[in-house]
Design an enzyme around this catalytic site. Structure first.
Site, short mmCIF file in Angstrom:
data_model
loop_
_atom_site.label_atom_id
_atom_site.label_comp_id
_atom_site.label_asym_id
_atom_site.label_seq_id
_atom_site.Cartn_x
_atom_site.Cartn_y
_atom_site.Cartn_z
N ASP A 148 2.42 4.90 -5.48
CA ASP A 148 1.79 6.19 -5.19
C ASP A 148 2.74 7.34 -5.55
O ASP A 148 3.61 7.71 -4.77
CB ASP A 148 1.40 6.26 -3.71
CG ASP A 148 0.76 7.60 -3.35
OD1 ASP A 148 0.58 8.45 -4.25
OD2 ASP A 148 0.45 7.81 -2.16
N ASP A 207 0.84 -1.20 0.00
CA ASP A 207 0.00 0.00 0.00
C ASP A 207 0.88 1.26 0.00
O ASP A 207 1.85 1.35 0.76
CB ASP A 207 -0.87 -0.05 1.28
CG ASP A 207 -1.96 0.99 1.29
OD1 ASP A 207 -2.44 1.37 0.20
OD2 ASP A 207 -2.35 1.42 2.39
N HIS A 208 0.53 2.22 -0.84
CA HIS A 208 1.22 3.52 -0.89
C HIS A 208 2.73 3.40 -0.95
O HIS A 208 3.45 3.93 -0.10
CB HIS A 208 0.85 4.39 0.32
CG HIS A 208 -0.53 4.94 0.23
ND1 HIS A 208 -0.86 5.98 -0.59
CD2 HIS A 208 -1.68 4.54 0.83
CE1 HIS A 208 -2.16 6.23 -0.48
NE2 HIS A 208 -2.68 5.36 0.36
ZN LIG Z 1 -4.51 5.17 1.10
#
Ligand SMILES: [Zn+2]
Length: 278
Positions: free
Chosen positions: A103, A81-82
């Site tokens: 990201d 994530d990210h």
């Molecule tokens: Zn997020």
């Protein structure tokens, strides 16, 4: 069973629902989320955020997440994530992650585009799906305010971005924020519908904690297929620990951990029910 991001989002598309993506920085979170998913018999995504590296190093929690996914009775995607750093992404791919989010939303458009293309090329060698972000949420991961404020995703720019990068899922910005909301968020769910229709890709909601059930339902009807949810689940664990400590003098940490795990499981289960329409 371990599945990749593309496979799990296809299942969500078939069912016209969304699956939860829960951060699992420790074993209690992994256990809580997978127990809830198995109880409801729904696919689930467990995520490790690069932001949590200090509290939970990828090299330690990553293999735990992979093994738990393999052992699970439901389809599980293990997702990064990210990720803002492509070297970090390479480490997750080596460990066996089946989904990654690159990201680059904080970068200028051209740089985000170039790096996202690199991420897609890297992930392809590992049978791993890629999510990317375009536009910027009102707060960064972890709840810190975004200096420049929210930038809502432009649907036409999203079409070009998705086509040029070859990503599998897009996280647009439409009014959600990371962390705990101070007031009820106002979401531009029509924008979700337009982006979904124009790109044809599964869309991801970040800052999924604290959104009202009707907004979830409309968002899902409009094309959201993955909902990132963590802050409120984690808070449920913390609250359970506080309550237990108020009631009795606890010696063993494992008793606190178990209380947190049970409370997080109940919270994750509620979220999964809303996301999947159960
Ligand atoms: Zn997020």
């Amino acid at each position: 069973m371990l599945v990749n991001l593309v496979e799990i989002l296809k299942l969500a598309e078939e069912k016209k629902c969304a699956f939860g993506a829960f951060n699992t920085p420790n074993l209690e979170c992994v256990n809580a989320v997978l127990a809830a998913a198995e109880k409801l018999n729904v696919p689930v995504i467990i995520s490790h955020a690069e932001l949590h590296e200090e509290v939970s190093p990828l090299v330690k929690i990553g293999p735990v997440m992979i093994q738990a996914a393999i052992n699970a009775s439901v389809p599980v995607c293990v997702h990064l994530d990210h990720c803002e750093n492509l070297d970090y992404m390479a480490r997750a791919l080596e460990i066996g992650f089946t989904g990654v989010m690159y990201d680059g939303s904080i970068l200028p458009y051209e740089e985000n585009l170039a790096n996202t293309k690199k991420a897609v090329a890297m992930a392809k060698n590992y049978n791993c799906g890629v999510e990317a972000e375009l536009g910027a949420l009102a707060s960064r991961e972890g709840g810190m305010a975004n200096a420049s404020g929210p930038v809502y995703t432009d649907p036409d720019e999203a079409v070009i971005f998705c086509k040029e990068t070859g990503i599998d899922a897009l996280a647009p910005s439409f009014g959600t924020a990371h962390g705990i909301y101070k007031s009820r968020p106002v979401l531009d769910l029509n924008r979700v519908k337009t982006i979904s229709r124009k790109t044809g890709l599964p869309l991801v909601m970040h800052g999924g904690s604290g959104v009202s059930p009707e907004d979830y339902r409309t968002g899902i009807a409009n094309g959201l297929r993955k909902i990132n949810y963590y802050s409120y689940m984690s808070k449920a664990g913390t609250n359970a620990v506080k309550k237990l400590l108020e009631k009795e003098d606890v010696t063993f940490f494992h008793d606190l951990a178990l209380a947190a795990e049970n409370a997080m499981e109940a919270d994750a289960e509620n979220a999964m029910r809303v996301f999947t329409g159960l």
